[in-house]
Write a protein that holds these residues in place. Sequence first.
Motif, mmCIF file in Angstrom:
data_model
loop_
_atom_site.group_PDB
_atom_site.id
_atom_site.type_symbol
_atom_site.label_atom_id
_atom_site.label_comp_id
_atom_site.label_asym_id
_atom_site.label_seq_id
_atom_site.Cartn_x
_atom_site.Cartn_y
_atom_site.Cartn_z
ATOM 1 N N UNK A 48 0.797 -1.226 0.000
ATOM 2 C CA UNK A 48 0.000 0.000 0.000
ATOM 3 C C UNK A 48 0.836 1.285 0.000
ATOM 4 N N UNK A 49 2.148 1.183 0.027
ATOM 5 C CA UNK A 49 3.035 2.342 -0.149
ATOM 6 C C UNK A 49 2.572 3.562 0.655
ATOM 7 N N UNK A 50 2.595 3.510 1.976
ATOM 8 C CA UNK A 50 2.005 4.588 2.763
ATOM 9 C C UNK A 50 2.928 5.794 2.945
ATOM 10 N N UNK A 51 3.707 6.125 1.933
ATOM 11 C CA UNK A 51 4.733 7.143 2.108
ATOM 12 C C UNK A 51 4.718 8.218 1.030
ATOM 13 N N UNK A 52 5.449 9.276 1.356
ATOM 14 C CA UNK A 52 5.706 10.356 0.403
ATOM 15 C C UNK A 52 7.079 10.922 0.739
ATOM 16 N N UNK A 53 7.846 11.262 -0.302
ATOM 17 C CA UNK A 53 9.201 11.767 -0.119
ATOM 18 C C UNK A 53 9.291 13.176 -0.714
ATOM 19 N N UNK A 54 9.588 14.150 0.117
ATOM 20 C CA UNK A 54 9.697 15.540 -0.329
ATOM 21 C C UNK A 54 11.179 15.902 -0.391
ATOM 22 N N UNK A 55 11.688 16.144 -1.588
ATOM 23 C CA UNK A 55 13.088 16.538 -1.756
ATOM 24 C C UNK A 55 13.164 18.044 -1.546
ATOM 25 N N UNK A 56 13.762 18.435 -0.442
ATOM 26 C CA UNK A 56 13.774 19.843 -0.038
ATOM 27 C C UNK A 56 15.105 20.492 -0.434
ATOM 28 N N UNK A 87 4.508 9.924 6.156
ATOM 29 C CA UNK A 87 3.665 8.726 6.121
ATOM 30 C C UNK A 87 2.211 9.155 6.104
ATOM 31 N N UNK A 88 1.374 8.353 5.498
ATOM 32 C CA UNK A 88 -0.049 8.662 5.425
ATOM 33 C C UNK A 88 -0.717 8.502 6.789
ATOM 34 N N UNK A 89 -1.768 9.262 6.993
ATOM 35 C CA UNK A 89 -2.504 9.232 8.251
ATOM 36 C C UNK A 89 -3.628 8.189 8.189
ATOM 37 N N UNK A 137 -3.508 6.758 17.202
ATOM 38 C CA UNK A 137 -2.171 6.926 16.631
ATOM 39 C C UNK A 137 -1.506 5.641 16.185
ATOM 40 N N UNK A 138 -2.128 4.485 16.440
ATOM 41 C CA UNK A 138 -1.485 3.210 16.104
ATOM 42 C C UNK A 138 -1.330 3.021 14.599
ATOM 43 N N UNK A 139 -2.334 3.424 13.831
ATOM 44 C CA UNK A 139 -2.241 3.276 12.377
ATOM 45 C C UNK A 139 -1.117 4.147 11.827
ATOM 46 N N UNK A 140 -1.004 5.377 12.347
ATOM 47 C CA UNK A 140 0.076 6.265 11.912
ATOM 48 C C UNK A 140 1.441 5.683 12.280
ATOM 49 N N UNK A 141 1.549 5.090 13.471
ATOM 50 C CA UNK A 141 2.809 4.462 13.875
ATOM 51 C C UNK A 141 3.169 3.321 12.934
ATOM 52 N N UNK A 142 2.173 2.508 12.590
ATOM 53 C CA UNK A 142 2.387 1.381 11.692
ATOM 54 C C UNK A 142 2.862 1.868 10.322
ATOM 55 N N UNK A 143 2.232 2.913 9.812
ATOM 56 C CA UNK A 143 2.640 3.467 8.520
ATOM 57 C C UNK A 143 4.041 4.059 8.601
ATOM 58 N N UNK A 145 6.510 3.232 10.554
ATOM 59 C CA UNK A 145 7.540 2.191 10.615
ATOM 60 C C UNK A 145 7.918 1.706 9.222
ATOM 61 N N UNK A 146 6.957 1.646 8.341
ATOM 62 C CA UNK A 146 7.248 1.154 6.995
ATOM 63 C C UNK A 146 8.147 2.099 6.217
ATOM 64 N N UNK A 147 8.071 3.387 6.518
ATOM 65 C CA UNK A 147 8.928 4.336 5.799
ATOM 66 C C UNK A 147 10.400 4.083 6.075
ATOM 67 N N UNK A 148 10.704 3.453 7.218
ATOM 68 C CA UNK A 148 12.100 3.182 7.541
ATOM 69 C C UNK A 148 12.695 2.105 6.644
ATOM 70 N N UNK A 149 11.841 1.267 6.044
ATOM 71 C CA UNK A 149 12.342 0.304 5.064
ATOM 72 C C UNK A 149 12.901 1.070 3.858
ATOM 73 N N UNK A 150 12.119 2.025 3.367
ATOM 74 C CA UNK A 150 12.575 2.837 2.235
ATOM 75 C C UNK A 150 13.791 3.675 2.617
ATOM 76 N N UNK A 151 13.791 4.210 3.837
ATOM 77 C CA UNK A 151 14.929 5.003 4.306
ATOM 78 C C UNK A 151 16.200 4.168 4.286
ATOM 79 N N UNK A 152 16.141 2.963 4.846
ATOM 80 C CA UNK A 152 17.314 2.106 4.863
ATOM 81 C C UNK A 152 17.782 1.744 3.472
ATOM 82 N N UNK A 153 16.837 1.465 2.590
ATOM 83 C CA UNK A 153 17.208 1.117 1.216
ATOM 84 C C UNK A 153 17.892 2.276 0.501
#
Length: 221
Positions: A48-56, A87-89, A137-143, A145-153
């Motif tokens: 479900x790709x719950x992320x967004x990346x803003x290049x600042x 991450x998405x809310x 806030x649990x759903x937001x926490x879950x989303x 956490x998934x962004x850290x997979x992309x961060x690590x990659x």
Amino acid sequence: MAKTKEEILNAYLFRHACKEFDPERKIADEDFAFILETARLSPSSYGFEPWKFVVLQNPDIREKLRAHTWGAQRTLPTASHFILILARKKSELLEDSDYIQSIMKNVQQLPPDAAANKSRVFRKFLESDFKLLEREGAVEDWAGKQTYIALGNMMTAAALIGIDSCPIEGFERDPVDRILREEGINDGERFHLVSMVAFGYRVREPRPKTRRELGEIVEWK
């Protein structure tokens, strides 16, 4: 050509939390596109790709954030590229939300019956498997956490091609969120800021990497 195990491990040894970059050295567009592509291809729960990346890249906004980002005092003004990871809310991640339904239909291209079944399975996951709907806030926490997979990659991919990085959680959430609203970056309705990451080229060599031994962190049964 496939990377050898030695090359991959050398990239992990090369990678460190680079606190200051060479402001005169910029990452080539092709190389940064490669880093972003590894984020895009990262796995996520249910796909479900719950992320967004803003290049600042705006130096004025970077400076505004710097006043409230104690973990990036030297990286914000010197990084070649700086990413805000969102991450998405919860409202975006319920099984009947427009976003989830659009992902299943337009991205995953599921037929209606398969999408309906996946919706039911996902609802069970949220409601009873992980009980994410029971706590605020649990759903937001879950989303998040998934962004850290992309961060690590992204950081590993950067290291593989000789680019430094620094993950950042050291910021004051309320004033940073206010700046992002004022600058039209994130109104807080659909996304929340999880972390930041800076990329560039080091100005000095880091100290040798320190880690516990494998036997201290791995248990076999």
